[in-house]
Design a protein around this motif. Structure first.
Motif, PDB file in Angstrom:
ATOM      1  N   PHE A  25       0.823  -1.209   0.000  1.00 60.03           N
ATOM      2  CA  PHE A  25       0.000   0.000   0.000  1.00 60.03           C
ATOM      3  C   PHE A  25       0.851   1.250   0.000  1.00 60.03           C
ATOM      4  O   PHE A  25       2.057   1.200   0.210  1.00 60.03           O
ATOM      5  CB  PHE A  25      -0.965   0.011   1.186  1.00 60.03           C
ATOM      6  N   ASN A  26       0.184   2.371  -0.263  1.00 60.36           N
ATOM      7  CA  ASN A  26       0.794   3.687  -0.197  1.00 60.36           C
ATOM      8  C   ASN A  26       0.400   4.338   1.117  1.00 60.36           C
ATOM      9  O   ASN A  26      -0.793   4.438   1.417  1.00 60.36           O
ATOM     10  CB  ASN A  26       0.310   4.581  -1.348  1.00 60.36           C
ATOM     11  N   ALA A  27       1.389   4.773   1.875  1.00 65.57           N
ATOM     12  CA  ALA A  27       1.140   5.551   3.084  1.00 65.57           C
ATOM     13  C   ALA A  27       1.263   7.014   2.683  1.00 65.57           C
ATOM     14  O   ALA A  27       2.333   7.463   2.260  1.00 65.57           O
ATOM     15  CB  ALA A  27       2.151   5.203   4.170  1.00 65.57           C
ATOM     16  N   VAL A  28       0.171   7.746   2.760  1.00 62.36           N
ATOM     17  CA  VAL A  28       0.158   9.156   2.395  1.00 62.36           C
ATOM     18  C   VAL A  28       0.310   9.959   3.680  1.00 62.36           C
ATOM     19  O   VAL A  28      -0.503   9.834   4.596  1.00 62.36           O
ATOM     20  CB  VAL A  28      -1.156   9.535   1.674  1.00 62.36           C
ATOM     21  N   LEU A  29       1.359  10.770   3.732  1.00 62.74           N
ATOM     22  CA  LEU A  29       1.632  11.554   4.928  1.00 62.74           C
ATOM     23  C   LEU A  29       0.913  12.887   4.880  1.00 62.74           C
ATOM     24  O   LEU A  29       0.509  13.355   3.814  1.00 62.74           O
ATOM     25  CB  LEU A  29       3.139  11.769   5.081  1.00 62.74           C
ATOM     26  N   ASN A  31       2.092  15.757   5.106  1.00 66.17           N
ATOM     27  CA  ASN A  31       2.829  16.759   4.336  1.00 66.17           C
ATOM     28  C   ASN A  31       2.782  16.508   2.831  1.00 66.17           C
ATOM     29  O   ASN A  31       3.395  17.223   2.053  1.00 66.17           O
ATOM     30  CB  ASN A  31       4.276  16.850   4.823  1.00 66.17           C
ATOM     31  N   GLY A  32       2.057  15.450   2.403  1.00 70.57           N
ATOM     32  CA  GLY A  32       1.910  15.161   0.980  1.00 70.57           C
ATOM     33  C   GLY A  32       2.844  14.085   0.454  1.00 70.57           C
ATOM     34  O   GLY A  32       2.637  13.590  -0.655  1.00 70.57           O
ATOM     35  N   ASN A  33       3.873  13.725   1.193  1.00 69.06           N
ATOM     36  CA  ASN A  33       4.766  12.655   0.755  1.00 69.06           C
ATOM     37  C   ASN A  33       4.051  11.318   0.801  1.00 69.06           C
ATOM     38  O   ASN A  33       3.146  11.111   1.612  1.00 69.06           O
ATOM     39  CB  ASN A  33       6.012  12.593   1.639  1.00 69.06           C
ATOM     40  N   TYR A  65      -1.768  10.659   6.916  1.00 67.33           N
ATOM     41  CA  TYR A  65      -3.055  11.174   6.448  1.00 67.33           C
ATOM     42  C   TYR A  65      -4.002  10.022   6.124  1.00 67.33           C
ATOM     43  O   TYR A  65      -5.144   9.993   6.556  1.00 67.33           O
ATOM     44  CB  TYR A  65      -2.860  12.081   5.234  1.00 67.33           C
ATOM     45  N   GLU A  66      -3.502   9.056   5.319  1.00 74.37           N
ATOM     46  CA  GLU A  66      -4.296   7.880   4.979  1.00 74.37           C
ATOM     47  C   GLU A  66      -3.407   6.813   4.383  1.00 74.37           C
ATOM     48  O   GLU A  66      -2.267   7.061   4.008  1.00 74.37           O
ATOM     49  CB  GLU A  66      -5.429   8.218   4.003  1.00 74.37           C
TER      50      GLU A  66
END
Length: 84
Positions: A25-29, A31-33, A65-66
């Motif tokens: 999965f993608n961990a979205v921080l 700060n946008g990273n 973030y998600e």
């Protein structure tokens, strides 16, 4: 069957831990990273991902973030939107 993007908020991660262990999965921080990888461990303060280069990333849940992953099981998750 097409894939579906599933979005998991930080407060839902513990209940989805079993699913997240089986999907990259993608961990979205906040700060946008974004960091792509597999879940190695999870506790009440942080999660640890292993990326495709075998590097470990410790991410504080407060910075997250998600989490977004592709689900190809064909099951449509319930909508977060009350109008749908």
């Amino acid at each position: 069957m097409s894939k579906r993007l599933i979005r998991v908020k930080p407060d839902e991660i513990r209940s989805k831990q079993g699913t997240l262990l089986s999907h990259p999965f993608n961990a979205v921080l906040s700060n946008g990273n974004t960091i792509f990888g597999r879940l190695i461990s999870l506790d009440e303060m942080q999660l640890v991902l292993k990326d495709t280069r075998d590097h470990h990333h410790r991410i504080a849940l407060s910075d997250l973030y998600e989490v977004v992953y592709d689900d190809n099981s064909g099951i449509v998750p319930p909508s977060r939107h009350t109008t749908l």
